[in-house]
Design a protein around this motif. Structure first.
Motif, mmCIF file in Angstrom:
data_model
loop_
_atom_site.group_PDB
_atom_site.id
_atom_site.type_symbol
_atom_site.label_atom_id
_atom_site.label_comp_id
_atom_site.label_asym_id
_atom_site.label_seq_id
_atom_site.Cartn_x
_atom_site.Cartn_y
_atom_site.Cartn_z
ATOM 1 N N GLY A 1 1.141 -1.555 0.315
ATOM 2 C CA GLY A 1 -0.429 0.292 -0.128
ATOM 3 C C GLY A 1 0.614 1.463 -0.286
ATOM 4 O O GLY A 1 -0.220 2.523 0.196
ATOM 5 N N GLY A 2 1.880 0.946 0.072
ATOM 6 C CA GLY A 2 3.456 2.333 -0.655
ATOM 7 C C GLY A 2 3.050 3.256 1.233
ATOM 8 O O GLY A 2 3.706 4.295 1.385
ATOM 9 N N THR A 3 3.221 2.143 2.308
ATOM 10 C CA THR A 3 3.280 3.094 3.801
ATOM 11 C C THR A 3 4.626 2.326 4.552
ATOM 12 O O THR A 3 4.581 1.802 3.581
ATOM 13 C CB THR A 3 2.319 2.747 5.016
ATOM 14 N N LEU A 4 4.561 3.693 5.223
ATOM 15 C CA LEU A 4 5.899 3.304 5.508
ATOM 16 C C LEU A 4 6.470 2.778 7.109
ATOM 17 O O LEU A 4 5.357 3.201 8.103
ATOM 18 C CB LEU A 4 6.755 4.734 5.396
ATOM 19 N N TYR A 5 7.367 2.015 7.749
ATOM 20 C CA TYR A 5 7.719 1.712 9.176
ATOM 21 C C TYR A 5 8.588 2.189 8.924
ATOM 22 O O TYR A 5 9.906 1.738 8.089
ATOM 23 C CB TYR A 5 7.231 0.070 8.668
ATOM 24 N N SER A 6 8.878 2.297 10.604
ATOM 25 C CA SER A 6 10.481 2.049 10.987
ATOM 26 C C SER A 6 10.905 1.680 12.569
ATOM 27 O O SER A 6 9.538 1.282 12.555
ATOM 28 C CB SER A 6 11.228 3.013 10.914
ATOM 29 N N GLN A 7 12.156 1.027 12.654
ATOM 30 C CA GLN A 7 12.485 0.777 13.841
ATOM 31 C C GLN A 7 11.716 1.857 15.188
ATOM 32 O O GLN A 7 11.588 1.695 16.348
ATOM 33 C CB GLN A 7 13.716 1.006 14.362
ATOM 34 N N ALA A 8 12.163 3.065 14.730
ATOM 35 C CA ALA A 8 11.749 4.198 15.089
ATOM 36 C C ALA A 8 10.377 4.673 15.796
ATOM 37 O O ALA A 8 10.114 5.597 16.106
ATOM 38 C CB ALA A 8 12.047 5.507 14.357
ATOM 39 N N GLY A 9 9.766 2.943 15.181
ATOM 40 C CA GLY A 9 8.162 3.637 15.756
ATOM 41 C C GLY A 9 7.213 4.058 14.824
ATOM 42 O O GLY A 9 5.760 4.186 15.094
ATOM 43 N N HIS A 35 23.077 14.481 4.830
ATOM 44 C CA HIS A 35 21.298 15.385 5.672
ATOM 45 C C HIS A 35 20.647 14.690 5.947
ATOM 46 O O HIS A 35 19.718 14.687 6.298
ATOM 47 C CB HIS A 35 20.401 15.664 4.436
ATOM 48 N N LYS A 36 21.173 12.999 6.230
ATOM 49 C CA LYS A 36 20.174 12.123 7.315
ATOM 50 C C LYS A 36 19.208 11.921 6.969
ATOM 51 O O LYS A 36 18.392 11.606 7.862
ATOM 52 C CB LYS A 36 20.601 12.347 9.250
ATOM 53 N N THR A 37 19.127 12.096 5.474
ATOM 54 C CA THR A 37 17.388 11.027 4.829
ATOM 55 C C THR A 37 17.631 10.038 4.203
ATOM 56 O O THR A 37 18.672 9.751 3.542
ATOM 57 C CB THR A 37 17.116 12.717 4.201
ATOM 58 N N ILE A 38 16.247 9.642 3.752
ATOM 59 C CA ILE A 38 16.236 8.736 3.120
ATOM 60 C C ILE A 38 14.750 8.826 2.365
ATOM 61 O O ILE A 38 13.928 8.998 3.153
ATOM 62 C CB ILE A 38 15.319 6.976 3.277
ATOM 63 N N SER A 39 15.374 8.813 1.166
ATOM 64 C CA SER A 39 14.044 8.596 0.436
ATOM 65 C C SER A 39 13.766 7.638 -0.622
ATOM 66 O O SER A 39 14.837 7.362 -0.881
ATOM 67 C CB SER A 39 14.049 10.009 -0.407
ATOM 68 N N PHE A 40 12.468 7.949 -1.798
ATOM 69 C CA PHE A 40 12.017 6.816 -2.259
ATOM 70 C C PHE A 40 12.294 7.404 -4.201
ATOM 71 O O PHE A 40 11.226 8.235 -4.206
ATOM 72 C CB PHE A 40 11.359 6.090 -1.884
ATOM 73 N N ASN A 43 10.195 4.076 -10.297
ATOM 74 C CA ASN A 43 10.169 3.990 -11.903
ATOM 75 C C ASN A 43 11.094 5.057 -12.025
ATOM 76 O O ASN A 43 10.259 6.243 -12.878
ATOM 77 C CB ASN A 43 8.700 3.247 -12.800
ATOM 78 N N GLY A 44 12.039 6.003 -10.948
ATOM 79 C CA GLY A 44 13.055 6.938 -11.287
ATOM 80 C C GLY A 44 11.991 8.500 -11.100
ATOM 81 O O GLY A 44 12.332 9.548 -11.290
ATOM 82 N N ILE A 45 10.684 8.471 -10.745
ATOM 83 C CA ILE A 45 10.119 9.412 -9.502
ATOM 84 C C ILE A 45 10.409 9.621 -8.805
ATOM 85 O O ILE A 45 9.554 8.575 -8.119
ATOM 86 C CB ILE A 45 8.895 9.495 -10.244
ATOM 87 N N ASN A 46 11.198 10.412 -7.889
ATOM 88 C CA ASN A 46 11.397 10.596 -6.622
ATOM 89 C C ASN A 46 10.406 11.159 -5.671
ATOM 90 O O ASN A 46 9.347 11.782 -6.413
ATOM 91 C CB ASN A 46 12.037 11.862 -6.281
ATOM 92 N N LYS A 47 9.679 10.207 -4.922
ATOM 93 C CA LYS A 47 8.318 10.728 -3.514
ATOM 94 C C LYS A 47 9.148 11.617 -2.903
ATOM 95 O O LYS A 47 8.223 11.453 -1.946
ATOM 96 C CB LYS A 47 8.212 9.158 -3.711
ATOM 97 N N GLY A 48 9.947 11.935 -2.908
ATOM 98 C CA GLY A 48 10.254 12.762 -1.925
ATOM 99 C C GLY A 48 11.012 11.717 -0.402
ATOM 100 O O GLY A 48 10.808 11.442 -0.280
ATOM 101 N N ILE A 49 11.140 13.075 0.710
ATOM 102 C CA ILE A 49 11.341 12.450 1.594
ATOM 103 C C ILE A 49 10.905 11.578 2.959
ATOM 104 O O ILE A 49 9.395 11.830 2.598
ATOM 105 C CB ILE A 49 12.605 13.633 2.578
ATOM 106 N N ALA A 50 11.535 10.324 2.785
ATOM 107 C CA ALA A 50 10.379 9.608 3.493
ATOM 108 C C ALA A 50 11.085 9.358 5.137
ATOM 109 O O ALA A 50 9.625 9.319 6.223
ATOM 110 C CB ALA A 50 10.731 8.107 3.689
ATOM 111 N N PHE A 51 12.364 9.673 5.896
ATOM 112 C CA PHE A 51 12.871 9.281 7.100
ATOM 113 C C PHE A 51 13.568 10.441 7.027
ATOM 114 O O PHE A 51 14.579 10.445 6.132
ATOM 115 C CB PHE A 51 13.370 8.117 7.062
ATOM 116 N N GLN A 52 14.075 11.553 8.138
ATOM 117 C CA GLN A 52 14.966 12.229 8.363
ATOM 118 C C GLN A 52 15.158 12.126 9.882
ATOM 119 O O GLN A 52 14.647 11.324 10.654
ATOM 120 C CB GLN A 52 14.251 13.708 8.987
ATOM 121 N N ASN A 53 16.706 12.791 10.440
ATOM 122 C CA ASN A 53 17.156 12.236 10.863
ATOM 123 C C ASN A 53 17.388 10.893 11.271
ATOM 124 O O ASN A 53 17.512 10.393 12.125
ATOM 125 C CB ASN A 53 16.836 13.282 13.037
ATOM 126 N N VAL A 54 19.118 10.509 10.382
ATOM 127 C CA VAL A 54 18.581 8.844 10.466
ATOM 128 C C VAL A 54 20.006 8.577 10.885
ATOM 129 O O VAL A 54 20.768 9.433 9.596
ATOM 130 C CB VAL A 54 18.721 8.495 8.609
#
Length: 77
Positions: A1-9, A35-40, A43-54
């Motif tokens: 479904g294009g949702t995010l999960y992380s160990q940070a909660g 910048h301590k970020t993760i983005s995705f 198909n070559g289209i940037n969807k923006g920052i998903a995680f900050q302060n990584v």
């Protein structure tokens, strides 16, 4: 479904708003250590920052959760 999960909660946090499990879809994860970020890109289209302060303490490991049967993926790099 294009949702995010992380160990940070993060739990089922909205990111894409659509499924990205079509045949041939290319998902690129981009870690920017300056910048301590993760983005995705999908198909070559940037969807923006998903995680900050990584914090990359050497244990930064990607994981994928797939609910569809007979779906395959390949980690390229």
């Amino acid at each position: 479904g294009g949702t995010l999960y992380s160990q940070a909660g993060d739990s089922n946090r909205q990111y894409l708003g659509f499924s990205c499990n079509q045949n041939g879809t290319i998902i690129t994860a981009i870690f920017d250590p300056n910048h301590k970020t993760i983005s995705f890109e999908i198909n070559g289209i940037n969807k923006g920052i998903a995680f900050q302060n990584v914090q990359d303490d050497g244990d930064l490991v990607p994981a994928f959760d797939i609910h569809d049967q007979n779906l395959e993926f390949e980690i390229v790099e």
